[in-house]
Design an enzyme around this catalytic site. Sequence first.
Site, PDB file in Angstrom:
ATOM      1  N   CYS A  28       0.863  -1.181   0.000  1.00  0.00           N
ATOM      2  CA  CYS A  28       0.000   0.000   0.000  1.00  0.00           C
ATOM      3  C   CYS A  28       0.896   1.227   0.000  1.00  0.00           C
ATOM      4  O   CYS A  28       1.769   1.361  -0.867  1.00  0.00           O
ATOM      5  CB  CYS A  28      -0.963  -0.023   1.184  1.00  0.00           C
ATOM      6  SG  CYS A  28      -0.172  -0.099   2.810  1.00  0.00           S
ATOM      7  N   ARG A  86      -2.299  -0.860   5.487  1.00  0.00           N
ATOM      8  CA  ARG A  86      -3.461  -1.358   4.744  1.00  0.00           C
ATOM      9  C   ARG A  86      -3.127  -2.717   4.122  1.00  0.00           C
ATOM     10  O   ARG A  86      -3.974  -3.599   4.022  1.00  0.00           O
ATOM     11  CB  ARG A  86      -3.855  -0.359   3.633  1.00  0.00           C
ATOM     12  CG  ARG A  86      -4.615   0.852   4.131  1.00  0.00           C
ATOM     13  CD  ARG A  86      -4.939   1.805   2.980  1.00  0.00           C
ATOM     14  NE  ARG A  86      -3.832   2.662   2.615  1.00  0.00           N
ATOM     15  CZ  ARG A  86      -3.843   3.522   1.602  1.00  0.00           C
ATOM     16  NH1 ARG A  86      -4.915   3.629   0.832  1.00  0.00           N
ATOM     17  NH2 ARG A  86      -2.800   4.293   1.341  1.00  0.00           N
TER      18      ARG A  86
END
Lengths: 284, 73
Positions: free
Chosen positions: A237, A242
């Site tokens: 990410c 994430r």
Amino acid sequence: MEQYAHPEALVTTGWVEDNLGKPGIVVCEVDVDTKAYDEGHVPGAIAWNWTTELCDTVKRDIIPKEKLEKLLGASGIAPQTTVILYGDNNNWFAAWAFWQLKIYGHKDARIMNGGRKKWLEEGREVSKDKPQPKPATYSAKAPDFSIRSYLPDVQQAMKTKGAALVDVRSPAEFTGELLSPPGLPETCQRGGHIPGARSIPWGKACNEDGTFKQAADLKKLYGSEGVTPEKPVIAYCRIGERSSHTWYVLKYLLGYKDVRNYDGSWTEWGNLVGAAIETGPAKS
Amino acid sequence: MRAEEFSERRDRIEGWDVKVTLYRIDQRYHCRVDNVSPGATVSRGDGKTREEAEKTAVDKAKERLGKTKTRQN
């Protein structure tokens, strides 16, 4: 939970409520916004600050082994303790903490499905008390970096296509239109994505209430982009949190054997001199 | 104590789609502004009233979202 490959790694908010205060269980909140805990939190939960406690604060790296041992010991966590992790933003940094606990071999870590959002929205009890855990002794295992990708691994995967690269950022970050999520600081010089990566934003794995989607839906989501269990997967990410979330989904909910989190992510790749970058939508 | 008086709405701040969430815990109101894509918290605010909490969060969100630039490839 039984639909998932590793149901033992996920608990419901109801399970957490039923097990609050039981010996051998520590509940820990890890938020993107480290002030969220102070508003009110799961009663008895401790908090870890990802910006200072879950990283090396001198060089860019995950938490060093000795620092992890101190943190866990001070949190009242022993190697046999069940650690329940939850947080804001649908568990972004809870997943980041989970990934690091697994690197250092902690056996029983679990994520609270739906995280902080679900707990609050269900009207479950919250507390502002900050527990003072009884210190424990923690001896971590040698780090297992088979679940982490470094830059050379990703460069190799890009060249050989030996692993599926999954970009879990928003579509606008993937195309290069944005260098960071709206309202967050830009941390790279160039926008776009690693050539060959597929765009599967992390949020597609979640329901509106923050819980994970059904296993069948998750299989379809990743399978439709060619991300299948037979092939190694590298998720990335912007800074690695994430992608820990997607790493958790692929490894623990779907049971993919070889999934790695590239925590260097776009802040590393997007700042490299001469690195290959694609812009625009993914090439089919 | 529990989170009460929950409300959630979509809005647009500085040209960006956001979700504004408000609730009360004990005597304090809390407001959170999240971007819709990718779903990250942009700002938080709290106060003795809903209005105070929301104004604090929205003002911070305006400042932060106003700095976000799009690029043409």
